[in-house]
Write an enzyme that holds these catalytic residues in place. Structure first.
Site, PDB file in Angstrom:
ATOM      1  N   CYS A   1      36.675  40.809  35.257  1.00 28.34           N
ATOM      2  CA  CYS A   1      36.578  39.771  34.223  1.00 28.34           C
ATOM      3  C   CYS A   1      35.762  38.591  34.744  1.00 28.34           C
ATOM      4  O   CYS A   1      36.181  37.899  35.675  1.00 28.34           O
ATOM      5  CB  CYS A   1      38.009  39.369  33.840  1.00 28.34           C
ATOM      6  SG  CYS A   1      38.204  37.737  33.143  1.00 28.34           S
TER       7      CYS A   1
ATOM      8  N   CYS B   1      37.332  35.166  34.650  1.00 29.61           N
ATOM      9  CA  CYS B   1      38.374  35.068  35.689  1.00 29.61           C
ATOM     10  C   CYS B   1      37.751  34.709  37.043  1.00 29.61           C
ATOM     11  O   CYS B   1      38.284  33.885  37.787  1.00 29.61           O
ATOM     12  CB  CYS B   1      39.112  36.395  35.846  1.00 29.61           C
ATOM     13  SG  CYS B   1      39.971  36.936  34.367  1.00 29.61           S
TER      14      CYS B   1
END
Ligand SMILES: [Zn+2]
Length: 152
Positions: free
Chosen positions: A73, A76
């Site tokens: 991600c 993230c």
């Protein structure tokens, strides 16, 4: 002895998972783990799994902020340094945890994580707030302060 000095808090050791209990007044003196003698705070988020997460939430005398993330991600990854900086900024006043939802899928299911990154804030063993998406550091600090001062 006053009541304040007798008040005890619990904290889980990030190194050996022992639940430590000590007077709240010692929170600022760099408390160490009674079992493994490692510092209970090291100014960094603690990587944990499904069991560790629940253990920390149920045994933290300070608020717990959890970053549910995954290696694939992008947002993230971008948020990781912000979370690290926040860990340094809050020092011993909060417990910051990171859960890799790819390797610890049970944790994501236990907490019904639908998107990542998701930040979840806990106090006294229960969730008080949750937010999806990454934030810059000042907004993250503001969000946490607001949640913790809203009479929860
Ligand atoms: Zn320990």
């Amino acid at each position: 002895m006053t009541e304040a000095t007798q008040q005890k808090i619990r904290l889980v050791c990030a190194h050996c998972n022992t639940i430590n209990q000590f007077p709240v007044t010692r929170l600022d003196d760099m408390p160490i783990c009674a079992s493994c003698k490692q510092p209970l705070f090291n100014q960094k988020p603690i990587e944990t799994d499904a069991n560790g997460l629940i253990r920390h939430i149920d045994n933290s005398g300070v608020p717990v902020l959890v970053d549910f993330w995954a290696p694939w991600c992008g947002p993230c990854q971008n948020f990781a340094p912000v979370f690290n900086q926040f860990a340094t900024a809050v020092g011993n006043q909060m417990r910051l945890l990171k859960v890799n939802t790819e390797t610890h899928q049970q944790a994501a299911m236990d907490f019904n994580i639908r998107s990542i990154p998701t930040l979840a804030l806990f106090r006294d063993g229960r969730e008080v707030a949750r937010m999806s998406g990454a934030l810059p550091l000042p907004q993250l600090q503001q969000w946490v302060v607001e949640q913790l001062t809203q009479g929860n």
